[in-house]
Design a protein around this motif. Structure first.
Motif, PDB file in Angstrom:
ATOM      1  N   ARG A   1      -2.958   4.356 -14.754  1.00  0.00           N
ATOM      2  CA  ARG A   1      -2.045   3.241 -14.539  1.00  0.00           C
ATOM      3  C   ARG A   1      -0.582   3.567 -14.812  1.00  0.00           C
ATOM      4  NH1 ARG A   1      -4.436  -1.298 -18.282  1.00  0.00           N
ATOM      5  NH2 ARG A   1      -4.505   0.517 -19.661  1.00  0.00           N
ATOM      6  N   GLY A   2      -0.323   4.659 -15.515  1.00  0.00           N
ATOM      7  CA  GLY A   2       1.047   4.981 -15.884  1.00  0.00           C
ATOM      8  C   GLY A   2       1.848   5.549 -14.722  1.00  0.00           C
ATOM      9  N   VAL A   3       3.156   5.581 -14.899  1.00  0.00           N
ATOM     10  CA  VAL A   3       4.046   6.149 -13.891  1.00  0.00           C
ATOM     11  C   VAL A   3       4.598   7.467 -14.419  1.00  0.00           C
ATOM     12  CG1 VAL A   3       6.160   5.849 -12.569  1.00  0.00           C
ATOM     13  CG2 VAL A   3       4.667   3.885 -12.990  1.00  0.00           C
ATOM     14  N   GLY A   4       4.206   8.537 -13.763  1.00  0.00           N
ATOM     15  CA  GLY A   4       4.727   9.868 -14.030  1.00  0.00           C
ATOM     16  C   GLY A   4       5.095  10.513 -12.716  1.00  0.00           C
ATOM     17  N   VAL A   5       5.272  11.805 -12.734  1.00  0.00           N
ATOM     18  CA  VAL A   5       5.734  12.492 -11.533  1.00  0.00           C
ATOM     19  C   VAL A   5       4.750  12.339 -10.373  1.00  0.00           C
ATOM     20  CG1 VAL A   5       4.757  14.726 -12.240  1.00  0.00           C
ATOM     21  CG2 VAL A   5       6.693  14.653 -10.637  1.00  0.00           C
ATOM     22  N   GLN A   6       3.451  12.330 -10.661  1.00  0.00           N
ATOM     23  CA  GLN A   6       2.483  12.221  -9.570  1.00  0.00           C
ATOM     24  C   GLN A   6       2.512  10.836  -8.931  1.00  0.00           C
ATOM     25  OE1 GLN A   6      -1.271  13.387 -11.278  1.00  0.00           O
ATOM     26  NE2 GLN A   6      -0.790  15.587 -11.179  1.00  0.00           N
ATOM     27  N   ALA A   7       2.546   9.781  -9.760  1.00  0.00           N
ATOM     28  CA  ALA A   7       2.577   8.419  -9.212  1.00  0.00           C
ATOM     29  C   ALA A   7       3.864   8.183  -8.431  1.00  0.00           C
ATOM     30  CB  ALA A   7       2.450   7.397 -10.339  1.00  0.00           C
ATOM     31  N   ALA A   8       4.987   8.673  -8.954  1.00  0.00           N
ATOM     32  CA  ALA A   8       6.258   8.491  -8.250  1.00  0.00           C
ATOM     33  C   ALA A   8       6.264   9.239  -6.922  1.00  0.00           C
ATOM     34  CB  ALA A   8       7.405   8.966  -9.134  1.00  0.00           C
ATOM     35  N   THR A   9       5.706  10.427  -6.926  1.00  0.00           N
ATOM     36  CA  THR A   9       5.659  11.211  -5.686  1.00  0.00           C
ATOM     37  C   THR A   9       4.777  10.535  -4.648  1.00  0.00           C
ATOM     38  OG1 THR A   9       6.037  13.269  -6.899  1.00  0.00           O
ATOM     39  CG2 THR A   9       5.102  13.460  -4.687  1.00  0.00           C
ATOM     40  N   ARG A  10       3.643   9.988  -5.072  1.00  0.00           N
ATOM     41  CA  ARG A  10       2.766   9.281  -4.127  1.00  0.00           C
ATOM     42  C   ARG A  10       3.485   8.090  -3.505  1.00  0.00           C
ATOM     43  NH1 ARG A  10      -1.222  10.257  -8.112  1.00  0.00           N
ATOM     44  NH2 ARG A  10      -0.968   8.126  -8.916  1.00  0.00           N
ATOM     45  N   LEU A  11       4.239   7.368  -4.330  1.00  0.00           N
ATOM     46  CA  LEU A  11       4.988   6.226  -3.825  1.00  0.00           C
ATOM     47  C   LEU A  11       5.966   6.655  -2.735  1.00  0.00           C
ATOM     48  CD1 LEU A  11       5.969   3.193  -4.162  1.00  0.00           C
ATOM     49  CD2 LEU A  11       7.679   4.122  -5.739  1.00  0.00           C
ATOM     50  N   LEU A  12       6.700   7.710  -2.980  1.00  0.00           N
ATOM     51  CA  LEU A  12       7.720   8.154  -2.037  1.00  0.00           C
ATOM     52  C   LEU A  12       7.116   8.809  -0.804  1.00  0.00           C
ATOM     53  CD1 LEU A  12      10.261   9.512  -4.661  1.00  0.00           C
ATOM     54  CD2 LEU A  12      10.305   7.312  -3.469  1.00  0.00           C
ATOM     55  N   GLU A  13       5.961   9.421  -0.946  1.00  0.00           N
ATOM     56  CA  GLU A  13       5.301  10.023   0.217  1.00  0.00           C
ATOM     57  C   GLU A  13       4.884   8.966   1.228  1.00  0.00           C
ATOM     58  OE1 GLU A  13       3.413  14.152  -1.630  1.00  0.00           O
ATOM     59  OE2 GLU A  13       2.202  12.315  -1.593  1.00  0.00           O
ATOM     60  N   ARG A  14       4.640   7.744   0.765  1.00  0.00           N
ATOM     61  CA  ARG A  14       4.313   6.666   1.704  1.00  0.00           C
ATOM     62  C   ARG A  14       5.458   6.414   2.675  1.00  0.00           C
ATOM     63  NH1 ARG A  14       1.844   3.537  -2.705  1.00  0.00           N
ATOM     64  NH2 ARG A  14       3.623   2.134  -2.672  1.00  0.00           N
ATOM     65  N   ASN A  15       6.705   6.599   2.197  1.00  0.00           N
ATOM     66  CA  ASN A  15       7.850   6.391   3.071  1.00  0.00           C
ATOM     67  C   ASN A  15       7.892   7.417   4.196  1.00  0.00           C
ATOM     68  OD1 ASN A  15       8.523   4.322   1.345  1.00  0.00           O
ATOM     69  ND2 ASN A  15      10.106   5.467   0.270  1.00  0.00           N
ATOM     70  N   LEU A  16       7.446   8.645   3.905  1.00  0.00           N
ATOM     71  CA  LEU A  16       7.356   9.655   4.964  1.00  0.00           C
ATOM     72  C   LEU A  16       6.356   9.210   6.020  1.00  0.00           C
ATOM     73  CD1 LEU A  16       7.317  12.975   2.899  1.00  0.00           C
ATOM     74  CD2 LEU A  16       9.175  12.120   4.353  1.00  0.00           C
ATOM     75  N   GLY A  17       5.249   8.616   5.578  1.00  0.00           N
ATOM     76  CA  GLY A  17       4.248   8.127   6.517  1.00  0.00           C
ATOM     77  C   GLY A  17       4.787   7.017   7.387  1.00  0.00           C
ATOM     78  N   HIS A  18       5.590   6.112   6.793  1.00  0.00           N
ATOM     79  CA  HIS A  18       6.189   5.029   7.571  1.00  0.00           C
ATOM     80  C   HIS A  18       7.105   5.585   8.650  1.00  0.00           C
ATOM     81  CE1 HIS A  18       5.717   2.222   3.845  1.00  0.00           C
ATOM     82  NE2 HIS A  18       4.601   2.346   4.522  1.00  0.00           N
ATOM     83  N   ARG A  19       7.883   6.606   8.317  1.00  0.00           N
ATOM     84  CA  ARG A  19       8.795   7.199   9.295  1.00  0.00           C
ATOM     85  C   ARG A  19       8.026   7.833  10.442  1.00  0.00           C
ATOM     86  NH1 ARG A  19      14.079   7.889   7.096  1.00  0.00           N
ATOM     87  NH2 ARG A  19      14.147   7.472   4.865  1.00  0.00           N
ATOM     88  N   ARG A  20       6.925   8.531  10.122  1.00  0.00           N
ATOM     89  CA  ARG A  20       6.137   9.189  11.178  1.00  0.00           C
ATOM     90  C   ARG A  20       5.530   8.154  12.111  1.00  0.00           C
ATOM     91  NH1 ARG A  20       3.966  12.325   6.553  1.00  0.00           N
ATOM     92  NH2 ARG A  20       5.211  14.245   6.382  1.00  0.00           N
ATOM     93  N   LEU A  21       5.015   7.060  11.527  1.00  0.00           N
ATOM     94  CA  LEU A  21       4.447   5.997  12.345  1.00  0.00           C
ATOM     95  C   LEU A  21       5.502   5.384  13.251  1.00  0.00           C
ATOM     96  CD1 LEU A  21       2.128   4.258   9.744  1.00  0.00           C
ATOM     97  CD2 LEU A  21       1.383   5.493  11.795  1.00  0.00           C
ATOM     98  N   ASP A  22       6.713   5.197  12.700  1.00  0.00           N
ATOM     99  CA  ASP A  22       7.782   4.594  13.488  1.00  0.00           C
ATOM    100  C   ASP A  22       8.161   5.491  14.660  1.00  0.00           C
ATOM    101  OD1 ASP A  22       9.763   2.665  14.042  1.00  0.00           O
ATOM    102  OD2 ASP A  22      11.274   3.909  13.065  1.00  0.00           O
ATOM    103  N   ARG A  23       8.244   6.806  14.431  1.00  0.00           N
ATOM    104  CA  ARG A  23       8.590   7.720  15.505  1.00  0.00           C
ATOM    105  C   ARG A  23       7.517   7.773  16.568  1.00  0.00           C
ATOM    106  NH1 ARG A  23      10.608  11.013  11.249  1.00  0.00           N
ATOM    107  NH2 ARG A  23       8.702  12.229  11.221  1.00  0.00           N
TER     108      ARG A  23
END
Length: 287
Positions: A260-282
């Motif tokens: 449940r905590g926020v560390g480097v892995q949780a933060a990275t997973r959150l930001l990787e979702r934005n890459l997925g959104h961009r790919r879907l948009d393109r």
């Protein structure tokens, strides 16, 4: 479907549409996981980008660049943008609206304050003569193609509030906002004055307006609720607490809960979702 039309249709549905205030890409990344609409708050942007209060320091190119980054990362979300007084000049206001619509903003809020401007829930606000504001508003309305335009008044005198609400409701603005409204009774009075025009309510922690649930707002006839600063104020409180605890622990980081905590892995997973959104948009895939 245009972003303006998509937001307009959402507002027309039963219930109150919530739009969550974000102040940077990280806060937007968290908000996007909980809500499908964001409000680009002038208070939050002035605080995060400049470290200054919301009294008119925002430069429009900075706001446009931020909205462009947001739209790139969140192609499926509503984005309502606070453009304050249109950055003073009607020509600038129209230029900004044109730019924002081109990059995919869903809508803008244009206020009737005169400089020096203030946060809508602060004391000392002054408003333009109504005719002067209406002229600026009409020029913005003539400039937009399909973007939602929210006409906002910061009037504080009772008669002036009602007169301006009635005048704004008579324009082609999509939604009206009386900011800093102080009671449920006054929400009802503005609702009556606005007729069939959709109504927006601004909630900010510690502000002048009552704290109301979406269900309560729906029963009052409010169509849209913006939450200006929940992310900013939560971050302020959490960062202050975390750094105080770090100092007390002589600089030793606390253990991170893997689930449940926020560390480097949780933060990275959150930001990787934005890459997925961009790919879907393109790829032209709706998110």
């Amino acid at each position: 479907m245009t972003y303006g039309k998509k937001l307009r249709e959402q507002i027309a549905e039963p219930g109150t549409t919530p739009l969550i205030g974000v102040y940077d890409m990280y806060s937007a990344s968290i908000a996007a996981a909980h809500y499908d609409g964001m409000f680009v708050s002038g208070f939050g942007f002035a605080a995060s980008y400049y470290g200054l209060p919301d009294i008119g320091f925002i430069a429009w190119p900075d706001m446009v660049a931020f909205v462009q980054r947001l739209r790139g990362a969140f192609p499926g979300h509503h984005l309502l943008v606070d453009i304050d007084d249109g950055y003073v000049d009607p020509e600038v206001a129209c230029h900004v609206v044109e730019r924002l619509e081109r990059i995919g903003a869903s809508g803008v809020i244009l206020e009737d304050q005169k400089r020096p401007r203030r946060c809508g829930h602060a004391d000392g606000k002054q408003v333009l003569p109504l005719d002067e504001y209406l002229e600026k508003l009409q020029r913005v309305l003539a400039t937009r193609q399909d973007m939602v335009v929210v006409a906002r008044t910061d009037a504080t005198e009772e008669d002036d509030i009602l007169d301006r609400a009635k005048a704004l409701a008579a324009t082609d603005a999509d939604v009206i906002l009386v900011d800093g409204i102080r009671s449920v009774e006054w929400i009802r009075r503005v609702r009556d004055m606005a007729g069939d025009k959709p109504l927006l309510f601004n909630q900010i922690a510690g502000g002048k307006s009552p704290r109301l649930s979406l269900g309560e707002l729906t029963r009052l006839g409010v169509d849209v609720a913006i939450y200006s600063t929940p992310c900013l104020f939560a971050a302020h409180e959490a960062m202050d607490a975390a750094l105080g605890e770090l100092k007390q622990a002589d600089g030793r980081l606390p253990e991170t809960d893997a689930a449940r905590g926020v560390g480097v892995q949780a933060a990275t997973r959150l930001l990787e979702r934005n890459l997925g959104h961009r790919r879907l948009d393109r790829a032209g895939v709706s998110t």
